[in-house]
Design an enzyme around this catalytic site. Structure first.
Site, short mmCIF file in Angstrom:
data_model
loop_
_atom_site.label_atom_id
_atom_site.label_comp_id
_atom_site.label_asym_id
_atom_site.label_seq_id
_atom_site.Cartn_x
_atom_site.Cartn_y
_atom_site.Cartn_z
N ASP A 16 0.83 -1.21 0.00
CA ASP A 16 0.00 0.00 0.00
C ASP A 16 0.87 1.26 0.00
OD1 ASP A 16 -2.32 1.46 0.02
OD2 ASP A 16 -2.63 1.31 2.18
N HIS A 33 2.35 3.46 -9.02
CA HIS A 33 2.25 2.01 -9.28
C HIS A 33 3.48 1.51 -10.05
CE1 HIS A 33 -1.62 2.05 -7.47
NE2 HIS A 33 -2.23 2.69 -8.43
N ASP A 63 -12.18 -5.14 -5.18
CA ASP A 63 -12.79 -3.81 -4.98
C ASP A 63 -12.06 -2.72 -5.76
OD1 ASP A 63 -14.89 -4.58 -3.31
OD2 ASP A 63 -13.55 -4.65 -1.58
N LEU A 127 11.28 -20.40 -4.34
CA LEU A 127 10.26 -19.54 -3.71
C LEU A 127 8.97 -19.63 -4.52
CD1 LEU A 127 9.56 -17.07 -1.70
CD2 LEU A 127 10.12 -15.61 -3.65
N LEU A 187 -6.85 -5.30 7.01
CA LEU A 187 -6.52 -6.43 6.13
C LEU A 187 -7.11 -6.29 4.74
CD1 LEU A 187 -6.78 -9.45 8.61
CD2 LEU A 187 -4.75 -8.22 7.85
N SER A 188 -8.13 -5.45 4.57
CA SER A 188 -8.67 -5.15 3.24
C SER A 188 -8.97 -6.41 2.41
CB SER A 188 -7.71 -4.23 2.47
OG SER A 188 -7.52 -3.03 3.17
C1 FPP Z 1 -2.15 0.29 -3.06
O1 FPP Z 1 -1.66 1.59 -3.18
C2 FPP Z 1 -1.64 -0.49 -4.12
C3 FPP Z 1 -2.41 -1.08 -5.05
C4 FPP Z 1 -3.88 -1.00 -5.10
C5 FPP Z 1 -1.80 -1.82 -6.11
C6 FPP Z 1 -0.49 -2.46 -5.77
C7 FPP Z 1 0.12 -2.63 -7.05
C8 FPP Z 1 1.41 -2.56 -7.38
C9 FPP Z 1 2.55 -2.50 -6.42
C10 FPP Z 1 1.76 -2.53 -8.79
C11 FPP Z 1 1.10 -3.58 -9.58
C12 FPP Z 1 1.73 -4.89 -9.37
C13 FPP Z 1 1.92 -5.73 -10.35
C14 FPP Z 1 2.58 -7.03 -10.10
C15 FPP Z 1 1.50 -5.38 -11.69
P1 FPP Z 1 -2.73 2.74 -3.32
O2 FPP Z 1 -2.89 3.04 -4.76
O3 FPP Z 1 -3.99 2.36 -2.63
O4 FPP Z 1 -1.96 3.87 -2.60
P2 FPP Z 1 -2.61 4.96 -1.64
O5 FPP Z 1 -3.19 4.22 -0.47
O6 FPP Z 1 -1.42 5.78 -1.28
O7 FPP Z 1 -3.62 5.69 -2.45
#
Ligand code: FPP
Length: 239
Positions: A16, A33, A63, A127, A187-188
């Site tokens: 996150d 991202h 979601d 892994l 935990l979302s």
């Molecule tokens: C949460 O950060 C993160 C996500 C919803 C996506 C996690 C994805 C990646 C690390 C990249 C994609 C991975 C692959 C393997 C393609 P957020 O956007 O909710 O951040 P915020 O809470 O700061 O808004």
């Protein structure tokens, strides 16, 4: 199935903070991202080096479809690119890639690439890297419950272990350590069944800034936790 990975440690990781990382730098969220994807490789390598058996990354929750269309398509594109660019490296370094979550709502090309990546790395044993994509723990538990109900009509009820296999889909062991970056403490809808006795670690660091040293530190903190699984500590029994 999981075979040799099942007796080793399982870490769940909620990556996150990408959006806030980007916003703090005056960048669009999708750049966060992108930076988040870059952070994955060194952490995967560090986990393998540390002897972790299974690492499950939360990349896209069911979601998350409710996010702006541009962000959703950006995440789909990033997954496609990740698969194109990382599969050879993962296979070479003994990482087996697996996906959990729904595939029927993903673009057909992406779903095919996922299946291909799983096939190409199927023999790796260092892994097990699982990516949760269009994933919802509640949906996984519900799907398992429906299968269990069907099985119960034909015979005796399922054991907890058999139900676990239905929930995980690939026989992954329970989560030992759940790490969430980005400062939130929830935990979302991630691995709810598997986290029954997980140690929880919530870190303020945003995911793009998370690196191998943070993983090492997290493992050290985990090693100091006393896991009792509902039992009384030995010293207390002797007293
Ligand atoms: C949460 O950060 C993160 C996500 C919803 C996506 C996690 C994805 C990646 C690390 C990249 C994609 C991975 C692959 C393997 C393609 P957020 O956007 O909710 O951040 P915020 O809470 O700061 O808004």
């Amino acid at each position: 199935m999981q075979s040799g990975f099942a007796n080793r440690m399982h870490i769940g990781l909620i990556m996150d903070g990408n959006g806030r990382w980007a916003t703090a730098r005056g960048l669009p969220r999708v750049r966060g991202h992108q930076a988040g994807v870059k952070a994955i490789r060194p952490v995967v390598e560090a986990a393998a080096e540390a002897g972790v058996g299974t690492l499950t990354l939360y990349a896209f929750s069911s979601d998350n479809w409710r996010r702006p269309a541009a962000e959703v398509s950006g995440l789909m594109a990033l997954l496609g690119r990740y698969l194109r660019e990382e599969i050879a490296t993962l296979a070479r370094s003994g990482v087996r890639l697996g996906f959990i979550g729904r595939r029927d709502r993903l673009p057909a090309g992406l779903a095919a690439r996922i299946a291909e990546a799983e096939r190409e790395t199927a023999g790796a044993e260092r892994l097990h890297l699982r990516i949760a994509f269009d994933y919802s723990a509640r949906d996984a538990i519900l799907a398992a419950a429906l299968q269990a109900a069907q099985a119960a009509q034909a015979g005796p009820g399922l054991s907890r272990e058999a139900f676990s296999r239905l929930v995980t889909g690939d026989g992954a062991p329970d989560v030992d350590l759940l790490i969430r970056t980005g400062g939130e403490q929830r935990l979302s809808d991630f691995l709810l069944w598997e986290c029954a006795y997980a140690e929880l670690l919530f870190l303020d660091r945003m995911w793009p800034d998370f690196g191998p040293a943070d993983l090492t530190q997290a493992l050290a903190r985990f090693a100091r936790r006393e896991r009792r699984f509902g039992e009384v500590p030995e010293a207390a029994v002797a007293a």
